[in-house]
Design a protein around this motif. Structure first.
Motif, short mmCIF file in Angstrom:
data_model
loop_
_atom_site.label_atom_id
_atom_site.label_comp_id
_atom_site.label_asym_id
_atom_site.label_seq_id
_atom_site.Cartn_x
_atom_site.Cartn_y
_atom_site.Cartn_z
N UNK A 73 1.11 -1.34 0.10
CA UNK A 73 0.28 0.16 -0.21
C UNK A 73 1.16 1.79 0.07
N UNK A 74 2.11 1.17 -0.18
CA UNK A 74 3.10 2.51 -0.77
C UNK A 74 3.31 2.74 1.09
N UNK A 75 2.99 1.65 2.13
CA UNK A 75 3.85 1.95 3.47
C UNK A 75 4.04 0.67 3.78
N UNK A 115 10.74 -10.00 -2.76
CA UNK A 115 12.05 -10.12 -3.51
C UNK A 115 10.77 -8.85 -4.10
N UNK A 116 8.96 -9.33 -4.77
CA UNK A 116 8.80 -7.84 -5.37
C UNK A 116 8.19 -7.70 -4.67
N UNK A 117 8.06 -7.05 -3.29
CA UNK A 117 8.01 -6.32 -2.92
C UNK A 117 8.40 -5.06 -2.40
N UNK A 118 9.88 -6.15 -1.87
CA UNK A 118 11.66 -4.91 -1.73
C UNK A 118 11.76 -4.25 -3.02
N UNK A 119 11.30 -4.74 -4.21
CA UNK A 119 11.74 -3.84 -5.69
C UNK A 119 10.36 -2.96 -4.97
N UNK A 120 9.87 -3.07 -5.05
CA UNK A 120 8.72 -1.98 -5.18
C UNK A 120 9.18 -1.31 -4.16
N UNK A 121 10.00 -1.34 -3.38
CA UNK A 121 10.26 0.32 -1.86
C UNK A 121 9.75 -0.46 -1.12
N UNK A 122 9.11 -1.57 -0.83
CA UNK A 122 8.22 -2.35 1.10
C UNK A 122 9.68 -2.57 1.60
N UNK A 123 9.18 -2.10 3.05
CA UNK A 123 10.77 -1.77 4.37
C UNK A 123 10.33 -2.58 5.07
N UNK A 124 8.84 -3.38 5.28
CA UNK A 124 8.47 -4.26 6.15
C UNK A 124 7.38 -4.63 5.17
#
Length: 78
Positions: free
Chosen positions: A5-7, A35-44
């Motif tokens: 969700x961007x956060x 890995x997909x979430x991290x590539x999107x900028x996800x930190x948690x």
């Protein structure tokens, strides 16, 4: 199924047919979603597991997830 969700990232559903469990498939699915979430900028990344599902809690612990002291709230709407 995973989302961002961007956060925070969320793992909503990870399922492996019982006949294929304990072959590393679930771990690979989680690692791919991570890995997909991290590539999107996800930190948690968050997920929810029923407290009665000790086997799944242990599965996620082995993947580095920790139990956090939170209250999960929901509301059924008509």
């Amino acid at each position: 199924m995973a989302g961002y969700d961007g956060h925070r990232g969320w793992l909503y559903t990870v399922a492996v047919s019982p006949q294929y469990q304990r072959q590393g498939i679930g771990s690979k699915l989680v690692r791919h979603a991570e890995s997909v979430l991290i590539a999107m900028g996800c930190l948690k990344i968050n997920l929810q597991v029923r407290i009665s599902n000790a086997e799944v809690v242990e599965f996620y612990r082995k993947l580095g997830y920790l139990v956090e002291e939170r209250i999960s709230m929901g509301k059924l709407v008509p």
